[in-house]
Scaffold this active site. Structure first.
Site, short mmCIF file in Angstrom:
data_model
loop_
_atom_site.label_atom_id
_atom_site.label_comp_id
_atom_site.label_asym_id
_atom_site.label_seq_id
_atom_site.Cartn_x
_atom_site.Cartn_y
_atom_site.Cartn_z
N SER A 171 0.82 -1.18 0.09
CA SER A 171 0.03 -0.01 0.03
C SER A 171 0.85 1.06 0.00
O SER A 171 1.70 1.53 -0.75
CB SER A 171 -0.91 -0.25 1.21
OG SER A 171 -2.08 0.88 0.88
N ASP A 328 -3.12 6.77 -3.09
CA ASP A 328 -2.25 6.18 -2.91
C ASP A 328 -1.47 5.01 -3.48
O ASP A 328 -2.23 4.71 -4.77
CB ASP A 328 -2.02 5.48 -1.37
CG ASP A 328 -2.83 4.30 -1.08
OD1 ASP A 328 -3.85 3.90 -2.09
OD2 ASP A 328 -2.87 3.65 -0.16
N ASP A 330 -1.32 1.81 -4.05
CA ASP A 330 -2.20 0.62 -4.52
C ASP A 330 -3.61 1.16 -4.69
O ASP A 330 -4.50 0.40 -4.92
CB ASP A 330 -2.21 -0.32 -3.71
CG ASP A 330 -2.58 -0.19 -2.30
OD1 ASP A 330 -2.61 1.06 -1.81
OD2 ASP A 330 -3.14 -1.09 -1.64
N ARG A 333 -6.83 4.14 -0.93
CA ARG A 333 -7.02 5.21 -0.31
C ARG A 333 -7.12 6.53 -0.98
O ARG A 333 -6.50 6.56 -2.08
CB ARG A 333 -5.91 5.26 0.96
CG ARG A 333 -5.84 3.93 1.72
CD ARG A 333 -5.13 3.89 3.13
NE ARG A 333 -3.91 4.79 2.95
CZ ARG A 333 -3.55 5.33 4.11
NH1 ARG A 333 -3.89 5.24 5.27
NH2 ARG A 333 -2.30 5.86 3.94
N GLU A 430 -12.44 4.42 7.51
CA GLU A 430 -11.37 4.62 8.57
C GLU A 430 -10.82 5.81 8.34
O GLU A 430 -10.68 6.33 7.35
CB GLU A 430 -10.61 3.59 8.52
CG GLU A 430 -9.67 3.12 7.39
CD GLU A 430 -8.85 2.03 7.46
OE1 GLU A 430 -8.88 1.33 8.34
OE2 GLU A 430 -8.00 1.75 6.63
#
Length: 618
Positions: A171, A328, A330, A333, A430
């Site tokens: 990530s 980001d 990958d 996010r 989150e």
């Protein structure tokens, strides 16, 4: 003389004097067929570097909040060819036990663009080895022919009805890292007991099987399929389910800049904008193409804010684009920045974006719902360290809000339960800029979040509102929720343990603090031990999570603060939020109160100078 003889001679000449370590070295040199990682261990042995050999070979990878994640390099606790083969052999053994139709349904493998020359280790190679282990055992494998966003793997697992899937990614971690992220047949990340059972199976299958190293199987086996075209087309079609203003999108004058942070996002975000009827966003040329060195940013994490968004903000100013979306590496996010009237950029926090997404998804649900639609069957979710703003909106609007433990694996699995019981889930998040808009993917998804942001901004533009202005309206309607999240670096596990044990035995044994500096504590919840002073039976409603540290304090003044360890990095994180009632609109006072509580937390509980903690660099 074969490799085994060379290894035996080297070991005989360079015995470490430690039987356990000698055995581990022998295993590594016998099993590893990657010349570069094998050579790393041989050099350590020749040079008598026994401590480093022990660190690398005498412990194993374990599942954290995002699967297996570690630095790339030689050793049983690193990510490399051998440990990925071992992990997949364990996966095979466990899945064969769980699914009688494993050979019919198959397994999905995806990967990002990470790589490390010194270990001859890349996400693509690790994905091929993952596939090879399964193909050698007669398992059909859906291996993407090129890099994909992480959300494509859980999406593909569901679409193709596979038993499970793996994404090779670390990530937004530093460039040295890589990982092995596992999804179950539901399309959600694995949780206990699967993680523990898989680890047991890995430990029973550490020696590579015949065929496990044969990555050529990927090209020669009739059991290999490339799902890229089908999944990409289907994903973009499903994305349209959360597109509410396609005509408006096609006409908007707003321009958007997108940065993919040297990762996988560029092509897929372009396609997502097209699916919503937008002109494509303007890409940041220096960051558009994959680069495993992440050469234009000091760290590849868009959550770090303006300092890592520099190139995209300057391009946006040049192109007169008001909104920047940053996925980001990958693409699971999303960070968002918006140019304000004063000429400064506002980089939204994950909690602020969640307030906007929650408002937007509920507003559109209300508009498109039939008159008989039951708001009581509507849900939104957040992790317990995230803002309580969705709870405030839910209380006023009548839908349900639920909290989970930190980590999207908990959200994904709970959402699956709710869907199976006929509920409708609109949004989940989150605070670390992970968002799930809709339920096509049961994990965080930066691609869908990017295009939903663009649609929301375009709609607000027709009302002469910016995202920041709408955020203020949300807070004025449902109550200000002002939060701050940061972290300290700590590379010593014993220090981390000492800090949390002191809190659990504050004034006397088994006694939590009743105040922090000048601020009275109303309740303490310790998810590590399962204690919660706010419950009649003193037991935490959230599941006990013994493998990580997490304590939450509810203060008399309305502040909620959590201290926890990271599941993927050497950090102690803190999350603090002032949750005000709608009538409490003095934002400056609330911000001041929040800052003072945070200072008291750091001074009284974390004690960075005494404990040698590294402050987050800004």
């Amino acid at each position: 003389m074969g490799d085994g003889d060379v290894n035996s001679n080297l070991l005989a000449a360079r015995s470490t004097g430690d039987a356990q370590l000698d055995k581990a070295v022998w295993q590594w040199l016998s099993w590893d067929k990657n010349p570069k990682t094998k050579e790393q261990i041989e050099n350590l042995l020749r040079n008598g570097m026994n401590k480093e050999l022990r660190d690398r070979l005498c412990c194993r990878l374990t599942f954290g909040t995002a699967g297996l994640r570690s630095a790339m390099g030689a050793g049983f606790c690193y990510i490399n060819d051998l440990t990925v083969i071992q992990s997949t052999q364990g996966m095979y053994k466990y899945l064969e036990r769980c699914f009688s139709d494993f050979r019919q349904r198959g397994f999905v493998v995806g990967y990002d663009t990470r790589g490390q020359v010194t270990s001859s280790c890349s996400s693509k190679r690790l994905a091929k080895l993952t596939a090879a282990v399964l193909l050698a055992k007669g398992i059909p494998v859906y291996l993407f022919s090129t890099y994909v966003p992480t959300p494509f793997v859980p999406y593909a697992v569901q679409q193709l009805k596979a038993v499970a899937g793996v994404m090779i990614t670390a990530s937004h971690n530093r460039k040295e890292d890589n990982g092995y992220k596992v999804y179950w047949e539901s399309g959600a990340q694995i949780t206990s007991p699967h993680d523990k059972e898989i680890l047991k199976c890995i430990e029973e299958c550490v020696e590579p099987w015949n065929g496990s190293w044969n990555e050529n199987l990927v090209d020669t086996s009739p059991l290999t399929q490339d799902p890229l075209k089908e999944i990409s087309k289907s994903y973009m079609e499903d994305l349209k389910k959360i597109c509410y203003h396609r005509e408006l999108n096609a006409k908007t004058n707003l321009k958007f800049v997108h940065t993919s942070f040297h990762g996988v996002g560029h092509d897929y975000v372009q396609l997502a904008f097209k699916a919503f009827g937008f002109e494509p966003p303007i890409p940041v040329p220096e960051q558009k193409d994959p680069d495993p060195d992440f050469s234009t940013v000091k760290c590849p994490n868009p959550e770090e804010g303006e300092s890592v968004l520099e190139l995209s903000l300057r391009l946006a100013e040049k192109e007169s684009a008001r909104v920047v979306v940053a996925t980001d590496p990958d693409a699971d996010r999303l960070a968002v920045a918006e140019l304000q009237e004063n000429g400064l950029w506002k980089v939204f926090t994950g909690n602020e974006l969640a307030a906007l997404f929650g408002w937007w998804m509920f507003r559109n649900w209300k508009v498109k719902s039939s008159k008989g639609a039951d708001v009581k069957s509507v849900y939104m979710l957040a992790t317990t360290v995230s803002s309580k703003i969705l709870k405030a909106i839910a209380l006023k609007e009548g839908f349900h809000f639920e909290e989970t433990l930190p980590g999207f694996k908990w959200i994904g699995n709970r959402v699956k339960d709710l869907l199976d019981n006929g509920k409708e889930v609109l949004f989940a998040f989150e605070e670390s800029i992970g968002f799930m808009c809709g339920t096509s993917v049961l994990d965080k998804d930066g691609v869908s979040a990017a295009v939903v942001t663009a649609e929301m901004a375009s709609y607000l533009e027709t009302k002469n509102l910016t995202l920041a202005q709408q955020l203020t309206e949300i807070y004025e309607m449902y109550g200000y929720h002002i939060s701050k999240t940061s972290y300290f670096l700590c590379y010593d596990p014993s220090t981390i343990k000492k800090i949390f044990e002191k809190i659990r035995n504050f004034d006397s044994p088994k006694s939590y603090p009743k105040s922090c500096g000048a601020y009275s504590i109303l309740h303490v919840r310790d998810v590590t031990t399962g204690y919660d002073s706010s419950q009649l039976n003193k037991k935490s409603v959230l599941p006990v999570s013994k493998n990580s540290q997490m304590i939450t304090f509810t203060f008399q003044n309305g502040c909620v603060a959590t201290l926890r360890t990271s599941g993927t990095e050497p950090k102690i994180k803190y999350y603090a939020e002032m949750c005000a009632q709608p009538e409490q609109s003095d934002k400056i006072f609330l911000e001041d109160q929040l800052q003072k509580v945070i200072e008291a937390l750091i001074e009284n509980f974390l004690e960075p100078d005494k404990n040698g903690l590294g402050w987050r660099s800004t």
